[in-house]
Design a protein around this motif. Structure first.
Motif, PDB file in Angstrom:
ATOM      1  N   THR A 212      43.417   7.001  75.251  1.00 36.39           N
ATOM      2  CA  THR A 212      43.885   5.886  74.427  1.00 36.39           C
ATOM      3  C   THR A 212      43.418   6.025  72.983  1.00 36.39           C
ATOM      4  N   PHE A 213      42.178   6.479  72.793  1.00 33.49           N
ATOM      5  CA  PHE A 213      41.606   6.551  71.445  1.00 33.49           C
ATOM      6  C   PHE A 213      41.587   7.971  70.887  1.00 33.49           C
ATOM      7  N   LYS A 214      42.391   8.849  71.473  1.00 32.09           N
ATOM      8  CA  LYS A 214      42.370  10.245  71.042  1.00 32.09           C
ATOM      9  C   LYS A 214      42.719  10.393  69.564  1.00 32.09           C
TER      10      LYS A 214
ATOM     11  N   LYS B 220      41.181   7.914  80.766  1.00 30.26           N
ATOM     12  CA  LYS B 220      42.214   7.070  80.169  1.00 30.26           C
ATOM     13  C   LYS B 220      41.723   6.402  78.884  1.00 30.26           C
ATOM     14  N   MET B 221      40.467   6.048  78.853  1.00 32.15           N
ATOM     15  CA  MET B 221      39.912   5.446  77.646  1.00 32.15           C
ATOM     16  C   MET B 221      39.929   6.449  76.495  1.00 32.15           C
TER      17      MET B 221
ATOM     18  N   SER C 227      43.222  -3.701  81.928  1.00 30.10           N
ATOM     19  CA  SER C 227      44.510  -3.032  82.124  1.00 30.10           C
ATOM     20  C   SER C 227      44.330  -1.666  82.786  1.00 30.10           C
ATOM     21  N   LEU C 228      43.339  -0.906  82.325  1.00 27.33           N
ATOM     22  CA  LEU C 228      43.119   0.432  82.887  1.00 27.33           C
ATOM     23  C   LEU C 228      42.623   0.362  84.330  1.00 27.33           C
TER      24      LEU C 228
ATOM     25  N   GLN D 252      45.547  -0.247  86.545  1.00 21.23           N
ATOM     26  CA  GLN D 252      46.308   0.986  86.744  1.00 21.23           C
ATOM     27  C   GLN D 252      45.653   1.885  87.780  1.00 21.23           C
TER      28      GLN D 252
ATOM     29  N   LEU E 223      41.770  -4.062  77.313  1.00 20.52           N
ATOM     30  CA  LEU E 223      42.114  -2.673  77.626  1.00 20.52           C
ATOM     31  C   LEU E 223      41.445  -2.241  78.924  1.00 20.52           C
TER      32      LEU E 223
END
Length: 289
Positions: free
Chosen positions: A142-144, A138-139, A114-115, A118, A111
């Motif tokens: 993703t886990f929101k 972004k992290m 990948s981020l 981006q 992950l």
């Protein structure tokens, strides 16, 4: 006579039952060995896929020049990773230590890669402080959904990231829980990161990752590393290696060719660890400027 026949019959029954129990145990043992073999094969293939996503040392050298990467995973898969890219005269290098090790750590590292792709390659963001702010955003995005269900989630990473300008040899650095060591003329300058990670449990009202910049001369070294080596238990008294020892050792070898530095760090880690179990994944990058 009847008593003898009865005893003989009981012994035969016991032998038959004993053989049946042994056959059942053997069947369970072979099934468990087959399961373990399949799991090991799956782990080996997962490692192959994981390594394919990570830059290897030749890619690091193509991007950053005279450099080394020492990767010492605790298990088959690692939660430590490094990432590098080049944009014009700028070289962007990051080293991260993800939550956990093994399979969970490896998934987090995929992950993270990948981020970073981006943010840097697609969004063309080259300032370390802004890269880390975007990475944190972004992290957390993703886990929101997991945070909403579990307010004590710790999914995240510690990271050190620097941008090297190859034209004027200036280095910009930002870090989250991980420092950068700059060795110049046999002395180390430590640039610490902020005291909170990327993602993970958020106790701060607002997170920023302030950057710093400095100039370097030809031959100076910078080091990025996870906490695996400093936290390793070993030595004569079974104590942690500590960042102080690591800093002193890096100062003592910084003048050597990078391949020799890598070899000596590896040998030091093995010698210090001795018969102790490896505590965590360990990774060190060294880049000669």
């Amino acid at each position: 006579m009847n008593m003898v026949k009865k005893q003989t019959g009981n012994r035969k029954e016991s032998i038959v039952r004993y053989k049946a129990e042994n056959a059942l145990l053997l069947k369970h043992y072979l099934a468990e060995q087959h399961r373990i073999s399949e799991l090991q094969e799956s782990m080996r293939y997962a490692r192959h896929l994981h390594n394919a996503l990570l830059p290897d040392e030749s890619q690091l050298r193509q991007t950053a020049g005279d450099a080394f990467a020492l990767n010492l995973p605790k298990d088959t898969l690692s939660g430590d990773f490094y990432w590098c890219a080049r944009a014009g005269r700028k070289i962007i290098i990051a080293l991260a230590d993800c939550t956990g090790h093994g399979i969970p750590g490896a998934l987090m590292s995929v992950l993270g890669i990948s981020l970073l792709n981006q943010i840097v390659l697609e969004e063309r963001t080259y300032e370390p402080a802004h890269i880390l702010r975007r990475l944190d955003y972004k992290m957390r995005l993703t886990f929101k959904h997991t945070e909403e269900q579990n307010r004590s989630g710790y999914d995240g990473m510690d990271i050190a990231l620097c941008v090297i300008d190859t034209f004027d040899r200036t280095i910009q650095y930002s870090g989250a829980m991980r420092p950068l060591y700059f060795v110049c003329n046999g002395k180390t300058i430590v640039y610490p990161g902020v005291r909170y990670p990327i993602g993970g449990l958020r106790l701060e009202s607002q997170r920023t990752y302030p950057g710093t910049s400095f100039s370097a001369a030809t031959g100076d070294m910078i080091y990025l590393f996870s906490d695996g080596m400093a936290d390793q238990f070993g030595g004569d008294r079974g104590r942690k290696f500590t960042p102080v020892r690591l800093r002193g050792f890096l100062e003592s070898i910084a003048h050597l060719p990078v391949e020799q530095q890598k070899q000596q760090l590896h040998e030091l880690f093995i010698l210090w660890k001795g018969a102790n179990e490896q505590t965590d994944d360990a990774m060190i990058l060294g880049i000669r400027l």
